[in-house]
Design an enzyme around this catalytic site. Structure first.
Site, PDB file in Angstrom:
ATOM      1  N   ARG A 103      -5.782   6.568  -7.505  1.00 32.81           N
ATOM      2  CA  ARG A 103      -5.557   8.009  -7.425  1.00 32.81           C
ATOM      3  C   ARG A 103      -5.578   8.644  -8.811  1.00 32.81           C
ATOM      4  O   ARG A 103      -6.152   9.725  -9.011  1.00 32.81           O
ATOM      5  CB  ARG A 103      -4.224   8.259  -6.727  1.00 32.81           C
ATOM      6  CG  ARG A 103      -4.182   7.687  -5.314  1.00 32.81           C
ATOM      7  CD  ARG A 103      -2.758   7.612  -4.759  1.00 32.81           C
ATOM      8  NE  ARG A 103      -2.182   8.936  -4.561  1.00 32.81           N
ATOM      9  CZ  ARG A 103      -0.919   9.128  -4.191  1.00 32.81           C
ATOM     10  NH1 ARG A 103      -0.113   8.081  -4.005  1.00 32.81           N
ATOM     11  NH2 ARG A 103      -0.453  10.352  -4.000  1.00 32.81           N
ATOM     12  N   LEU A 107       0.856  -1.181   0.000  1.00 25.39           N
ATOM     13  CA  LEU A 107       0.000   0.000   0.000  1.00 25.39           C
ATOM     14  C   LEU A 107       0.894   1.234   0.000  1.00 25.39           C
ATOM     15  O   LEU A 107       1.991   1.216   0.569  1.00 25.39           O
ATOM     16  CB  LEU A 107      -0.909   0.026   1.234  1.00 25.39           C
ATOM     17  CG  LEU A 107      -1.982  -1.063   1.339  1.00 25.39           C
ATOM     18  CD1 LEU A 107      -2.726  -0.934   2.674  1.00 25.39           C
ATOM     19  CD2 LEU A 107      -2.960  -0.999   0.180  1.00 25.39           C
ATOM     20  N   ASP A 108       0.418   2.306  -0.618  1.00 30.24           N
ATOM     21  CA  ASP A 108       1.148   3.576  -0.572  1.00 30.24           C
ATOM     22  C   ASP A 108       1.293   4.036   0.877  1.00 30.24           C
ATOM     23  O   ASP A 108       0.527   3.642   1.756  1.00 30.24           O
ATOM     24  CB  ASP A 108       0.402   4.649  -1.367  1.00 30.24           C
ATOM     25  CG  ASP A 108       0.420   4.397  -2.863  1.00 30.24           C
ATOM     26  OD1 ASP A 108       1.259   3.603  -3.318  1.00 30.24           O
ATOM     27  OD2 ASP A 108      -0.415   4.992  -3.577  1.00 30.24           O
ATOM     28  N   ARG A 109       2.274   4.892   1.119  1.00 30.23           N
ATOM     29  CA  ARG A 109       2.578   5.345   2.478  1.00 30.23           C
ATOM     30  C   ARG A 109       1.341   5.897   3.186  1.00 30.23           C
ATOM     31  O   ARG A 109       1.096   5.592   4.357  1.00 30.23           O
ATOM     32  CB  ARG A 109       3.685   6.404   2.440  1.00 30.23           C
ATOM     33  CG  ARG A 109       4.078   6.940   3.818  1.00 30.23           C
ATOM     34  CD  ARG A 109       5.283   7.867   3.718  1.00 30.23           C
ATOM     35  NE  ARG A 109       4.944   9.070   2.978  1.00 30.23           N
ATOM     36  CZ  ARG A 109       4.455  10.173   3.534  1.00 30.23           C
ATOM     37  NH1 ARG A 109       4.241  10.219   4.847  1.00 30.23           N
ATOM     38  NH2 ARG A 109       4.194  11.241   2.807  1.00 30.23           N
ATOM     39  N   THR A 130      -1.846   5.416   2.425  1.00 29.12           N
ATOM     40  CA  THR A 130      -3.041   4.575   2.330  1.00 29.12           C
ATOM     41  C   THR A 130      -3.074   3.629   3.522  1.00 29.12           C
ATOM     42  O   THR A 130      -2.053   3.058   3.901  1.00 29.12           O
ATOM     43  CB  THR A 130      -3.033   3.758   1.025  1.00 29.12           C
ATOM     44  OG1 THR A 130      -3.014   4.649  -0.092  1.00 29.12           O
ATOM     45  CG2 THR A 130      -4.259   2.868   0.929  1.00 29.12           C
TER      46      THR A 130
END
Length: 293
Positions: free
Chosen positions: A233, A132-134, A136
């Site tokens: 996104r 997961l993105d930082r 998220t």
């Protein structure tokens, strides 16, 4: 770690039989040269040995030690699911998934490394299956040994791991009650981070349902069919509905200081038990507060 299989056909090489069971050439080499073992009906054999219907093949996979390059750091993990093969946590926003030059420590990988060591598991190497993105939050899946990881990589390629997300986006007339977004994504020219919709990119597929709309905020339930970088996104920014807090893609940071994206659901068929695993993670407090307001 040991796995036992019964052969169901005649005159087949062990290596061919094990390949059918998901044992990659790389893992087979590890079994052969790093302390593993292959037994046929209780007797040690080489991979070119022929086996027949009714034979029992048992493999022992060598234990995995912690990575010397990954610092173990203590952090209270929110464990959602765990068995001898997999670990699923509810990731908080604000932590990168893996170490990098930008984030050399204090990542989820560092925290899971510490957890595996403290639990004194047989295998202590970190295997991230879904990142997961930082900024998220939500469900992250880890394999607890290399064999499990190879199974899940194959499932990712086959798109048989289902992930769903909640997102809070800026309301847009281009959003329907439900819809499919099938648009290619590529790296934006001149940037090593930002992505964009571009014909030169790789195909990306996102589906969504509009759950609730309040003035300028919409709550979406999103399903990923592909796994491109920043896919959600980019797709919703392209529709004029950037995620709240996602200033990289045009989202307002007035109401929340990170992209309002949460991996709420993870579903897959367990490769070792054939059980259907379906896991859920509730909305984090910051996103819930925005909805309540």
């Amino acid at each position: 770690m040991k796995f036992t299989y019964e052969v169901e056909q005649d005159n087949i090489k062990i290596k061919t039989f094990l390949a059918q069971k998901g044992i990659s050439k790389r893992l087979l080499a590890k079994i052969k040269f790093a302390g593993g073992l292959i037994l046929v009906n209780g007797q040690e054999e080489i991979v070119t040995c022929m086996v027949n219907s009714g034979d029992t093949v048992e493999i022992t996979i060598p234990s995995e030690t912690p990575s010397e390059k990954l610092l173990a750091q203590k952090y209270p993990l929110d464990v959602i699911f765990e068995d001898e093969h997999f670990l699923v946590i509810n990731k908080p926003a604000g932590f990168a998934s893996v170490t990098s030059s930008v984030h050399p420590n204090n990542t989820i990988s560092n925290f899971v490394q510490d957890y595996l060591i403290k639990q004194d598991y047989e295998n202590k190497k970190v295997h991230i299956v879904t990142r997961l993105d930082r900024d998220t939050s939500g469900l992250m899946l880890f394999a607890k040994h290399g064999f499990a990881h190879s199974h899940m990589d194959k499932m990712l390629q086959d798109r048989t791991i289902e992930k769903k997300y909640y997102a809070l986006v800026e309301s847009s007339d281009m959003l329907e009650k439900e819809g499919e977004i099938i648009l290619p994504i590529d790296r934006e020219e001149g940037s090593i981070i930002k992505r964009c919709v571009a014909e030169s990119g790789k195909q990306a597929h996102t589906s969504y349902k509009l759950l609730e709309k309040k003035d300028d905020i919409s709550l979406l339930d999103i399903k990923l069919h592909t796994g491109r970088t920043h896919q959600i996104r980019v797709h919703f920014s392209h529709l004029g509905a950037p995620l709240l807090g996602d200033d990289l893609y045009g989202g307002s940071i007035n109401k929340i200081q990170r992209q309002a994206l949460h991996c709420r659901s993870l579903e897959f068929i367990h490769p070792f038990t054939n059980e259907k695993i379906k896991l859920e993670a509730n909305l984090p407090e910051d996103m819930r507060d925005l909805i309540n307001e």
